[in-house]
Structures are given as C-alpha cells and as structure tokens.
Design a protein around this motif. Structure first.
Motif, PDB file in Angstrom:
ATOM      1  N   ASP A 152       0.845  -1.178   0.000  1.00 19.70           N
ATOM      2  CA  ASP A 152       0.000   0.000   0.000  1.00 19.70           C
ATOM      3  C   ASP A 152       0.888   1.239   0.000  1.00 19.70           C
ATOM      4  OD1 ASP A 152      -2.499  -1.294   0.081  1.00 19.70           O
ATOM      5  OD2 ASP A 152      -2.317  -1.596   2.235  1.00 19.70           O
ATOM      6  N   PRO A 153       0.420   2.331  -0.611  1.00 20.57           N
ATOM      7  CA  PRO A 153       1.226   3.551  -0.600  1.00 20.57           C
ATOM      8  C   PRO A 153       1.316   4.125   0.810  1.00 20.57           C
ATOM      9  CG  PRO A 153      -0.937   3.971  -1.526  1.00 20.57           C
ATOM     10  CD  PRO A 153      -0.841   2.490  -1.307  1.00 20.57           C
ATOM     11  N   LYS A 154       2.350   4.908   1.013  1.00 19.77           N
ATOM     12  CA  LYS A 154       2.524   5.557   2.307  1.00 19.77           C
ATOM     13  C   LYS A 154       1.409   6.578   2.511  1.00 19.77           C
ATOM     14  CE  LYS A 154       5.760   8.246   4.986  1.00 19.77           C
ATOM     15  NZ  LYS A 154       6.945   9.072   4.970  1.00 19.77           N
ATOM     16  N   GLY A 155       0.847   6.611   3.689  1.00 20.02           N
ATOM     17  CA  GLY A 155      -0.177   7.596   4.015  1.00 20.02           C
ATOM     18  C   GLY A 155       0.456   8.951   4.240  1.00 20.02           C
ATOM     19  N   GLY A 156      -0.297   9.852   4.788  1.00 17.06           N
ATOM     20  CA  GLY A 156       0.259  11.173   5.025  1.00 17.06           C
ATOM     21  C   GLY A 156      -0.663  12.060   5.817  1.00 17.06           C
ATOM     22  N   ASP A 157      -0.254  13.311   5.900  1.00 16.88           N
ATOM     23  CA  ASP A 157      -1.015  14.342   6.592  1.00 16.88           C
ATOM     24  C   ASP A 157      -1.421  15.390   5.569  1.00 16.88           C
ATOM     25  OD1 ASP A 157      -0.461  13.153   9.079  1.00 16.88           O
ATOM     26  OD2 ASP A 157       1.435  14.229   9.225  1.00 16.88           O
ATOM     27  N   ILE A 158      -2.627  15.899   5.705  1.00 13.06           N
ATOM     28  CA  ILE A 158      -3.106  16.964   4.832  1.00 13.06           C
ATOM     29  C   ILE A 158      -3.632  18.096   5.714  1.00 13.06           C
ATOM     30  CG2 ILE A 158      -4.843  17.625   3.133  1.00 13.06           C
ATOM     31  CD1 ILE A 158      -4.573  14.942   1.869  1.00 13.06           C
ATOM     32  N   THR A 159      -3.172  19.299   5.404  1.00 10.10           N
ATOM     33  CA  THR A 159      -3.637  20.487   6.101  1.00 10.10           C
ATOM     34  C   THR A 159      -4.871  21.026   5.394  1.00 10.10           C
ATOM     35  OG1 THR A 159      -1.363  21.019   6.720  1.00 10.10           O
ATOM     36  CG2 THR A 159      -2.975  22.796   6.876  1.00 10.10           C
ATOM     37  N   VAL A 160      -5.882  21.326   6.155  1.00 12.24           N
ATOM     38  CA  VAL A 160      -7.106  21.938   5.647  1.00 12.24           C
ATOM     39  C   VAL A 160      -7.399  23.153   6.516  1.00 12.24           C
ATOM     40  CG1 VAL A 160      -8.078  19.779   4.740  1.00 12.24           C
ATOM     41  CG2 VAL A 160      -8.596  20.465   7.071  1.00 12.24           C
ATOM     42  N   PRO A 161      -8.222  24.079   6.028  1.00 13.55           N
ATOM     43  CA  PRO A 161      -8.566  25.225   6.878  1.00 13.55           C
ATOM     44  C   PRO A 161      -9.140  24.762   8.221  1.00 13.55           C
ATOM     45  CG  PRO A 161      -9.290  25.613   4.636  1.00 13.55           C
ATOM     46  CD  PRO A 161      -8.820  24.190   4.695  1.00 13.55           C
ATOM     47  N   GLY A 162      -8.514  25.167   9.285  1.00 11.14           N
ATOM     48  CA  GLY A 162      -8.973  24.809  10.622  1.00 11.14           C
ATOM     49  C   GLY A 162      -8.184  23.696  11.278  1.00 11.14           C
ATOM     50  N   GLY A 163      -7.314  23.025  10.536  1.00 14.85           N
ATOM     51  CA  GLY A 163      -6.545  21.938  11.146  1.00 14.85           C
ATOM     52  C   GLY A 163      -5.906  21.018  10.124  1.00 14.85           C
ATOM     53  N   MET A 164      -5.933  19.733  10.431  1.00 22.38           N
ATOM     54  CA  MET A 164      -5.292  18.748   9.555  1.00 22.38           C
ATOM     55  C   MET A 164      -5.908  17.381   9.792  1.00 22.38           C
ATOM     56  SD  MET A 164      -1.810  17.756  11.552  1.00 22.38           S
ATOM     57  CE  MET A 164      -1.769  16.171  10.818  1.00 22.38           C
ATOM     58  N   PHE A 165      -5.553  16.429   8.910  1.00 18.65           N
ATOM     59  CA  PHE A 165      -5.936  15.041   9.139  1.00 18.65           C
ATOM     60  C   PHE A 165      -4.877  14.114   8.594  1.00 18.65           C
ATOM     61  CE2 PHE A 165      -7.770  15.834   4.982  1.00 18.65           C
ATOM     62  CZ  PHE A 165      -7.664  14.632   4.290  1.00 18.65           C
ATOM     63  N   THR A 166      -4.838  12.917   9.150  1.00 17.81           N
ATOM     64  CA  THR A 166      -3.912  11.873   8.741  1.00 17.81           C
ATOM     65  C   THR A 166      -4.721  10.789   8.035  1.00 17.81           C
ATOM     66  OG1 THR A 166      -2.534  12.333  10.662  1.00 17.81           O
ATOM     67  CG2 THR A 166      -2.195  10.207   9.578  1.00 17.81           C
TER      68      THR A 166
END
Length: 85
Positions: free
Chosen positions: A51-65
C-alpha cells in the motif's frame, strides 16, 4: 465494491465534536484522495504490491492523517486535528 473513504479508529468520535466547516473540508479532501486512488489503482482488489505511504493533509482549521488500503479500495481517515485557525 468501489472506492470510498471512511473514518477509522478514534477519528469518527473526534468528528462528532468538530466544527461543521472543518469537517466539510476534511471530507472534501478525503473525496479527492478517493478519486486519485481510484484512478491510479484501477484494479484495486487485484493489487499485489504494498500500500502507498499515508500522510497528513492540512485543511482550513486543522489537519488530518490518512492511509490508503488498495486491496480494500478504501482511504481511511485515521486522525483529525482541529486547531481552530
């Protein structure tokens, strides 16, 4: 089964108390990840690699993994962090 995204572990519980605008952004980005993964892994169920490596994404108000699990045809949102900015 077709590609989709879903909350995993405690992210679903955290989503209950997060602001609606923040969750809308998380869900929009998760849907983009689903479309990208579906295009890249057309035959997801037959995928025999890692499986590909996951990551973190920044969105307005915070982030998610997130993590992509190709054979399950899923993008899992593992953690959401609302920072209020």
């Amino acid at each position: 089964m077709s590609w989709a995204w879903e909350y995993a572990f405690g992210a679903e519980e955290a989503a209950v108390t997060a602001p609606t605008a923040f969750l809308t952004e998380v869900e929009r980005k998760a849907a983009e990840l689903v479309r990208a993964a579906e295009a890249q892994y057309v035959h997801g169920r037959a995928h025999d690699g890692d499986d590909p490596k996951g990551g973190d994404i920044t969105v307005p108000g915070g982030m998610f993994t997130y993590q992509i699990v190709v054979r399950a045809e899923r993008v899992y949102v593992l953690q959401i962090t609302h920072l209020g900015f």
